[in-house]
Design a protein around this motif. Structure first.
Motif, PDB file in Angstrom:
ATOM      1  N   PHE A  89       0.261  -4.050   9.976  1.00  0.00           N
ATOM      2  CA  PHE A  89       1.326  -3.720   8.464  1.00  0.00           C
ATOM      3  C   PHE A  89       2.921  -3.630   9.163  1.00  0.00           C
ATOM      4  CE2 PHE A  89      -1.860  -2.389   5.052  1.00  0.00           C
ATOM      5  CZ  PHE A  89      -3.189  -3.132   6.337  1.00  0.00           C
TER       6      PHE A  89
ATOM      7  N   GLY B 265      -3.066  -4.161  -7.874  1.00  0.00           N
ATOM      8  CA  GLY B 265      -4.323  -3.254  -6.599  1.00  0.00           C
ATOM      9  C   GLY B 265      -5.099  -1.558  -7.149  1.00  0.00           C
TER      10      GLY B 265
ATOM     11  N   GLY C  57      -4.343  12.792   3.276  1.00  0.00           N
ATOM     12  CA  GLY C  57      -5.485  12.720   2.717  1.00  0.00           C
ATOM     13  C   GLY C  57      -6.554  11.793   1.879  1.00  0.00           C
ATOM     14  N   LEU C  58      -4.948  10.883   1.542  1.00  0.00           N
ATOM     15  CA  LEU C  58      -6.074   9.837   0.904  1.00  0.00           C
ATOM     16  C   LEU C  58      -6.077   8.635   1.591  1.00  0.00           C
ATOM     17  CD1 LEU C  58      -4.601  10.770  -2.810  1.00  0.00           C
ATOM     18  CD2 LEU C  58      -6.402  11.251  -1.945  1.00  0.00           C
ATOM     19  N   GLY C  59      -5.607   8.493   2.494  1.00  0.00           N
ATOM     20  CA  GLY C  59      -5.381   7.269   3.645  1.00  0.00           C
ATOM     21  C   GLY C  59      -5.350   6.253   2.884  1.00  0.00           C
ATOM     22  N   LEU C  60      -5.230   5.114   3.086  1.00  0.00           N
ATOM     23  CA  LEU C  60      -3.878   3.936   1.672  1.00  0.00           C
ATOM     24  C   LEU C  60      -4.625   3.263   0.704  1.00  0.00           C
ATOM     25  CD1 LEU C  60      -2.747   4.038   4.971  1.00  0.00           C
ATOM     26  CD2 LEU C  60      -2.434   1.455   4.515  1.00  0.00           C
TER      27      LEU C  60
ATOM     28  N   TYR D 297       0.203  -1.394   0.156  1.00  0.00           N
ATOM     29  CA  TYR D 297       0.365  -0.246  -0.188  1.00  0.00           C
ATOM     30  C   TYR D 297       0.797   0.891  -0.333  1.00  0.00           C
ATOM     31  CZ  TYR D 297      -4.254  -2.585   1.421  1.00  0.00           C
ATOM     32  OH  TYR D 297      -5.013  -3.967   1.935  1.00  0.00           O
TER      33      TYR D 297
ATOM     34  N   PHE E 126       3.632   0.994   2.901  1.00  0.00           N
ATOM     35  CA  PHE E 126       3.402  -0.102   3.633  1.00  0.00           C
ATOM     36  C   PHE E 126       3.046  -1.490   3.436  1.00  0.00           C
ATOM     37  CE2 PHE E 126       3.279   1.680   7.410  1.00  0.00           C
ATOM     38  CZ  PHE E 126       2.424   3.505   7.509  1.00  0.00           C
TER      39      PHE E 126
ATOM     40  N   GLN F 210       0.446   5.182   1.412  1.00  0.00           N
ATOM     41  CA  GLN F 210      -0.230   6.368   2.207  1.00  0.00           C
ATOM     42  C   GLN F 210      -0.004   7.836   1.933  1.00  0.00           C
ATOM     43  OE1 GLN F 210       0.636   6.664   6.372  1.00  0.00           O
ATOM     44  NE2 GLN F 210      -1.768   7.109   7.038  1.00  0.00           N
TER      45      GLN F 210
END
Lengths: 113, 114
Positions: free
Chosen positions: A104, A58, A40-43, A35, A90, A37
């Motif tokens: 994670f 993904g 403001g966008l999360g993961l 992932y 991550f 990170q």
């Protein structure tokens, strides 16, 4: 201690250079994930692997590649880094694809300049 | 399509007072819902999960969350905040319709005041 290990913890990289982020888990989990990170966008999921020898794309796979030669290792490669790939990366794992991810890794902070 | 909305980007509470972190979700299937905590410079750790069993879910460190289908909510609560609770919290949805993908909220940063 069982868990996920990522390396390096941080890196400053010149644009256009190649970089491999390493991830190793010792829990014999079949599924692994990468992932990124961003504030403001999360993961967001980059790539995943169901089991050794198989990988999948993904949500944001462009510019990244992965391989899964064995159960424990899941490296993420940036073939030619660009500034938009500046992020915290991550790695995670679960017993199987879709199972709950309990932990994670501690993350790799990558800055592309 | 799935989505998750964390309604507050920052929440400040005094030590010893209740914590409420709000999360609303959208899912076409019966969702699995999670809360993760991320302390500074650390990876994410699972706090609790809902997977279609009891609607009130208890997690680690005294946190709990209630799944309310009618309100499409999964708010995280704790009766009494501790200084060590200061962290970023992520609400996550994963549908049970055959996919494996986690959709993360944008996070809520919890600040605990002495």
């Amino acid at each position: 201690i069982a868990g996920i290990t990522q390396a390096p913890t941080s890196q400053i990289l010149a644009a256009g250079r190649r970089m491999t982020l390493r991830c190793t888990q010792d829990m014999r989990h079949n599924a692994m994930y990468w992932y990124r990170q961003d504030l403001g966008l999360g993961l967001r999921l980059i790539h995943y692997s169901n089991t050794a020898g198989t990988t999948g794309k993904g949500e944001v796979p462009d510019g990244y590649s992965v391989s899964r030669a064995n159960t424990d290792d899941f490296p993420l490669t940036l073939a030619s880094a660009v500034p938009s790939q500046t992020s915290v990366y991550f790695c995670a794992s679960s017993e199987k694809l879709g199972a709950v991810i309990a932990f994670f890794g501690q993350g790799t902070r990558l800055t592309v300049v | 399509a799935q989505s998750v909305t964390q309604l507050d980007s920052h929440v400040s509470v005094s030590e010893g007072t209740p914590v409420l972190l709000r999360c609303n979700y959208s899912s076409s299937y019966s969702p699995s819902l999670f809360w993760y905590v991320q302390h500074p410079n650390k990876g994410l750790q699972l706090l609790l999960k809902y997977t279609s069993a009891a609607t009130l879910v208890k997690g680690i460190n005294g946190f709990e969350a209630e799944f309310k289908k009618s309100e499409t909510s999964f708010h995280l609560t704790k009766p009494s905040a501790h200084m060590s609770d200061a962290a970023e919290y992520f609400c996550v949805v994963s549908d049970q319709g055959g996919t494996y993908k986690y959709i993360f909220g944008t996070g809520t940063r919890l600040k605990v005041l002495a």
